[in-house]
Enzyme design. Structure first.
Site, PDB file in Angstrom:
ATOM      1  N   SER A 186       0.768  -1.286  -0.018  1.00 27.39           N
ATOM      2  CA  SER A 186      -0.160   0.110   0.052  1.00 27.39           C
ATOM      3  C   SER A 186       0.763   1.293   0.089  1.00 27.39           C
ATOM      4  CB  SER A 186      -1.036  -0.100   1.158  1.00 27.39           C
ATOM      5  OG  SER A 186      -0.063   0.079   2.336  1.00 27.39           O
ATOM      6  N   HIS A 214      -5.495  -4.140  -0.847  1.00 30.19           N
ATOM      7  CA  HIS A 214      -5.303  -3.072  -1.968  1.00 30.19           C
ATOM      8  C   HIS A 214      -5.437  -3.590  -3.248  1.00 30.19           C
ATOM      9  CE1 HIS A 214      -4.466   0.276   0.780  1.00 30.19           C
ATOM     10  NE2 HIS A 214      -4.246  -0.495   1.489  1.00 30.19           N
ATOM     11  N   LYS A 244     -12.029   0.073   1.758  1.00 30.06           N
ATOM     12  CA  LYS A 244     -11.401   0.315   0.432  1.00 30.06           C
ATOM     13  C   LYS A 244     -12.299   0.103  -0.602  1.00 30.06           C
ATOM     14  CE  LYS A 244      -6.918  -0.815   2.734  1.00 30.06           C
ATOM     15  NZ  LYS A 244      -7.498  -1.269   4.127  1.00 30.06           N
TER      16      LYS A 244
END
Length: 396
Positions: A186, A214, A244
């Site tokens: 990330s 991610h 996310k």
């Protein structure tokens, strides 16, 4: 009265952090966390959220959440194993397994909780875990909790992983061995070398564990890093978040049915923490459906990511080696990184500085997270502000 010792410890250490540019000031939002946010009455282009697909403010998710509250209330009312499992939880888990191309899945209250839960449910003090040195904090904590021997390997260094796996295997000290990696890292936006990791894992009979926080919604047309490499049948644990790209909150583990059955009887956050709220579950399920129905948001995210990268690179910023929409601007020195971020915010771009201990000392950066919700006009404006501040501070 507060202990004098505690008071002294806190004051000294807080001052120390502030002096080194390592103290993080939290700015509360006065608006939804969309492409434009309001802080202290000022509108800013938001390049700091991990709301990759813009789903956190999507009307379809809001509708699903509202309907779930009307039907089921605001809380699940118990832990999953007593009577906090709603029909909704099972529907979400079935949808997640379909999305991740696995036999089954289990949902948790956060992505962080997944790593706390899954690693220690399978690994113990008689085992070894080979962990990439840049793995997320929750993986590091999950490994510690398991009491297994933690063997760090150099970031994405397959020679180092292989040598350390071989040494661990040949020592004969460990019952089981596991290799753990983030799917997408990330802070730099680089992708794990999963095909090589799988090959080494097969050679030394290691359990494979990928935290795709991610990568889900981003790579593999949205299905994640494992799907991106066509390795769905080769990875034992696929971990993801429901925040996310999914835009809500929570996490999940996807894998073989017997693994999921084991986690349901042995993972502590599942057994001892009240389950996800009805609204979060319903909204997450709707988000997964949207991702499975269409790749439109995913493609828009990549388009925006590539556009921002190109613009910042042309200006002369060091954007590292990101292979995903995550776009770091590496400044280096910590206080300079903090000052750069502060000036961007003053000019209208909300892009937070990330410094030690989140990234190694001397690699302070401002990390940009373009989303599918940004317009090209917003990105042009952000690039212009970067140019102004970069020149003013002598960074470009």
């Amino acid at each position: 009265m507060t202990s004098h010792m505690l008071e002294q410890f806190l004051n000294e250490n807080l001052e120390d952090l502030k002096g080194k540019g390592l103290y993080n000031v939290i700015d509360p939002l006065e608006s939804p966390n969309g492409p434009i946010i309001t802080i202290n009455g000022k509108q800013l282009i938001n390049l700091s959220s991990n709301n990759y697909l813009g789903l956190a403010t999507d009307d379809r998710l809001k509708k699903a959440a509202t309907e779930a509250i009307q039907t089921y209330g605001v809380g699940a009312g118990a832990v999953r194993t007593i009577n906090g499992t709603l029909k909704l939880h099972l529907e979400l888990e079935e949808k997640l397994a379909e999305f991740k191309h696995t036999e089954a899945a289990i949902a948790y209250q956060s992505g962080f909780n997944c790593n706390m839960a899954a690693i220690s449910a399978v690994m113990d003090q008689h085992d070894a875990i080979l962990s990439d040195e840049l793995n997320h904090a929750s993986i590091i904590d999950g490994c510690r909790l398991s009491k297994a021997k933690i063997i760090r390997f150099n970031h994405s260094d397959m020679g180092d992983l292989r040598a350390k796996a071989q040494a661990a295997k040949e020592s004969g000290q460990y019952n089981k061995m596991m290799v753990i990696t983030d799917g997408v890292f990330s802070m730099d936006g680089d992708i794990a070398l999963l095909p090589e990791i799988v090959k080494i894992a097969e050679e030394f009979d290691m359990i494979t564990y990928v935290d795709d926080a991610h990568g889900s919604g981003v790579l593999g047309d949205g299905a994640g890093t494992v799907k991106h490499f066509g390795l769905s049948d080769k990875i034992d644990f696929q971990i993801g978040t429901l925040s996310k790209a999914i835009g809500v909150v929570g996490g999940y583990v996807a894998g073989k049915r017997n693994l999921i059955d084991w986690l349901k009887v042995r993972s502590r956050p599942f057994l001892f923490s009240t389950s996800l709220t009805p609204a979060d579950v319903a909204a997450s399920k709707r988000a997964i459906e949207i991702l499975m129905e269409s790749t439109e948001l995913n493609h828009k995210l990549w388009e925006n990511g590539n556009y921002l990268k190109k613009g910042l690179k042309q200006l002369g910023f060091n954007i590292g080696n990101s292979e995903t929409p995550i776009t770091p601007c590496i400044i280096g020195e910590e206080t300079m990184s903090q000052r750069f971020s502060k000036r961007l915010i003053e000019e209208g771009v909300y892009a937070k500085a990330i410094v030690f201990p989140t990234v190694p000392k001397g690699t302070g950066r401002v990390r940009n997270m373009p989303t599918a919700a940004h317009t090209q006009e917003m990105l042009n404006q952000a690039i212009a502000i970067y140019e102004k501040v970069g020149k003013e501070m002598g960074i470009i």
